[in-house]
Design a protein around this motif. Structure first.
Motif, PDB file in Angstrom:
ATOM      1  N   SER A 215     -24.500  23.668  -7.917  1.00 47.53           N
ATOM      2  CA  SER A 215     -24.450  23.828  -6.520  1.00 47.53           C
ATOM      3  C   SER A 215     -24.900  22.382  -5.476  1.00 47.53           C
ATOM      4  O   SER A 215     -24.287  21.723  -4.542  1.00 47.53           O
ATOM      5  CB  SER A 215     -25.546  24.534  -5.780  1.00 47.53           C
ATOM      6  N   ASP A 218     -21.874  20.407  -5.312  1.00 49.28           N
ATOM      7  CA  ASP A 218     -21.202  20.043  -4.491  1.00 49.28           C
ATOM      8  C   ASP A 218     -20.809  20.353  -2.878  1.00 49.28           C
ATOM      9  O   ASP A 218     -20.603  19.580  -2.520  1.00 49.28           O
ATOM     10  CB  ASP A 218     -20.530  22.167  -5.015  1.00 49.28           C
ATOM     11  N   GLU A 219     -22.938  20.167  -3.124  1.00 50.21           N
ATOM     12  CA  GLU A 219     -23.140  19.618  -1.423  1.00 50.21           C
ATOM     13  C   GLU A 219     -23.261  18.418  -1.257  1.00 50.21           C
ATOM     14  O   GLU A 219     -23.209  18.011  -0.345  1.00 50.21           O
ATOM     15  CB  GLU A 219     -24.919  20.060  -1.560  1.00 50.21           C
ATOM     16  N   VAL A 249     -28.023  27.858  -2.979  1.00 49.26           N
ATOM     17  CA  VAL A 249     -27.984  27.804  -4.312  1.00 49.26           C
ATOM     18  C   VAL A 249     -26.562  28.993  -4.094  1.00 49.26           C
ATOM     19  O   VAL A 249     -27.103  29.564  -3.245  1.00 49.26           O
ATOM     20  CB  VAL A 249     -29.290  27.907  -5.544  1.00 49.26           C
ATOM     21  N   ASP A 250     -25.472  28.403  -5.133  1.00 44.57           N
ATOM     22  CA  ASP A 250     -24.241  29.484  -4.905  1.00 44.57           C
ATOM     23  C   ASP A 250     -25.071  30.641  -5.976  1.00 44.57           C
ATOM     24  O   ASP A 250     -24.541  30.181  -7.273  1.00 44.57           O
ATOM     25  CB  ASP A 250     -23.119  28.949  -4.709  1.00 44.57           C
TER      26      ASP A 250
END
Length: 505
Positions: A215, A218-219, A249-250
């Motif tokens: 996560s 990606d962020e 958070v994914d």
């Protein structure tokens, strides 16, 4: 047994345990950990190593980072708080009463697991509260999102603490681990888990670091920042990390399922010792929980003093002889054979190997050192020995007995260091180790505190952390006078504590 009764047993046990000083210490440490997880913008330390950047301090980032830190460190330290539940039942006689009830052994063990988890979970709850306070205190984002803050504690921290609660039950019911040896083993098990648990391929999701790292990448990528590696741990950064936006958070359904399986597995494994654990029933020969005192009988201190003649008691060396007998009481010949091997190896090895051999030698007596300042309390004779006219002299004699043991175990490396003119650091270490053991033992009245504190300190020296070298084993470490000064302060604190307690009697 109904779930209601099981819950009542767990809650009652939990209430008794949270009254102890050790619980308060670890709880305060959890609050300190929450502070470290969200350092000030200009601070050089970091809990998350993601290059030169970090997430902005919002609910999602602070919650995730603090939860991962809790999974990493609460499991290691919290174990020492919860691992005496079964031994306490035997010592107080509660276990024998329970053995006469319809309570079945699996239910008893699961109840202890739940009690352990409640204690550890309350520490995690304090950590979550600290995360909330730190988000507001740092002021980078005052928008509160309770789900983003709490969910990481449920998916990152709680499953790891559940496994820790089960490990405490197993250690108390496996014969070879019931003594202080189990405390030392846990340090290395927890250390291995800290490292291996950060891998993406760790069983049942490990610590969950890979989920947070994915996560984070990606962020950060959405803000034009590349991240190659993410690691969790207290680290020093040359330059303060710069804040980058971080939304959440994914958490995937697959990861949530893994964490649920981890908790259910912990519950199931907690009941496994019912196969051999006798639950204090004299009709079963399976080994009951061991008493807290490590390999010392309740009368050992008294017997050792009684062995001294009147003439010896009038001389200072008689007191030292008695304390040395107490400290070395019950040690097997195999342990002494190990000491002999360490001494011979240290004396025969070249001078350049004296440092590593000294490090190896000064972990060997960790269980014996932990007796300093604790044996009278753990053996139940503290009140009787309190009538001794000079308890401060007795405590000082305990330290000197520890100094003698430390010097003996490290004698081989000490000889080599002496020939190289580097004996000062060795002498400071000889004074420091038993001083630390005595101070922690006198304050806590239990051997567990030293067994929890010393292995990480020793491991830091093993990993070349020169600022913590109390042995004189590493070049460029603290000056011997500083280590000796620390030893003197610890001994003084221990003697002052003993004198204050004696004055209140």
């Amino acid at each position: 047994m109904t779930p209601r009764v099981l819950a009542a047993l767990a809650v009652a046990d939990f209430r008794e345990r949270v009254r102890r000083p050790s619980y308060a210490v670890v709880l305060l440490a959890a609050v300190g950990l929450g502070y470290l997880a969200a350092p000030a913008a200009g601070a050089h330390w970091t809990i998350v190593n993601a290059g030169d950047h970090r997430g902005v301090y919002n609910s999602a980032y602070v919650g995730a980072v603090t939860a991962l830190a809790g999974a990493l460190w609460l499991s290691a330290a919290g174990f020492y708080v919860v691992r005496t539940a079964i031994a306490r039942d035997e010592r107080t006689g509660v276990g024998q009463l329970l053995a006469a009830t319809p309570l079945r052994t699996p239910a008893y063990l699961v109840g202890k697991f739940l009690s352990n988890l409640l204690v550890l979970g309350s520490m995690a709850a304090a950590l979550a509260g600290t995360a909330l306070v730190m988000q507001l205190a740092r002021g980078e984002s005052r928008a509160l999102h309770p789900v983003d803050l709490v969910l990481p504690f449920l998916l990152f921290t709680l499953p790891v603490l559940a496994l820790t609660a089960t490990a405490a039950v197993l250690v108390e019911t496996i014969p070879v681990l019931r003594t202080g040896f189990g405390n030392v083993v846990w340090f290395f098990v927890a250390l291995t888990g800290m490292v291996a648990g950060q891998s993406a391929g760790a069983p049942l999701g490990g610590l969950g670091v890979h989920v947070f790292a994915a996560s984070l990448r990606d962020e950060f990528a959405a803000h034009g920042v590349g991240v190659t590696e993410v690691a969790i741990g207290l680290m020093y950064a040359d330059d303060p990390p710069r804040a980058v936006g971080f939304a959440s958070v994914d958490f995937t359904a697959a990861f949530a399922g893994q964490r649920l399986v981890a908790v259910l597995l912990a519950v199931a494994v907690a009941a496994v010792p019912a196969l051999w654990f006798g639950r204090f029933d004299p009709a079963r020969s399976a080994a009951p929980a061991a008493p807290v005192a490590p390999t010392v009988t309740a009368t050992a201190p008294l017997v050792s003093y009684q062995m001294m003649s009147k003439a010896e008691r009038r001389r200072g060396r008689g007191l030292l002889t008695g304390e040395t007998r107490i400290l070395a009481g019950g040690i097997s010949r195999w342990w002494w054979l190990g000491v002999a091997a360490l001494v011979v190896a240290g004396a025969a090895a070249p001078t350049r190997a004296s440092g590593p051999l000294l490090i190896a030698a000064w972990i060997w007596p960790v269980l014996v050192w932990s007796r300093l300042g604790t044996q009278a309390a753990e053996a139940g004779v503290e009140g009787l020995l309190g009538a001794y006219p000079s308890p401060v002299r007795r405590a000082l004699a305990q330290w000197l007995a520890g100094v003698a043991l430390t010097a003996l175990v490290g004698a081989g490396a000490g000889v080599r260091l002496a020939t190289a003119g580097e004996l000062a650091g060795w002498l400071a270490g000889v004074a420091f180790i038993p001083a630390l053991a005595l101070a922690l033992g006198v304050v806590s009245r239990t051997h567990r505190l030293f067994q929890a504190v010393y292995p990480p300190l020793w491991y830091a020296v093993l990993n070349d952390v020169r600022g913590l070298d109390y042995m004189g084993a590493l070049p460029g470490g603290p000056p011997p006078v500083a280590v000796a000064g620390a030893a003197a302060l610890l001994v003084t604190a221990a003697l002052a504590t003993v004198a204050a307690r004696h004055a209140r009697r």
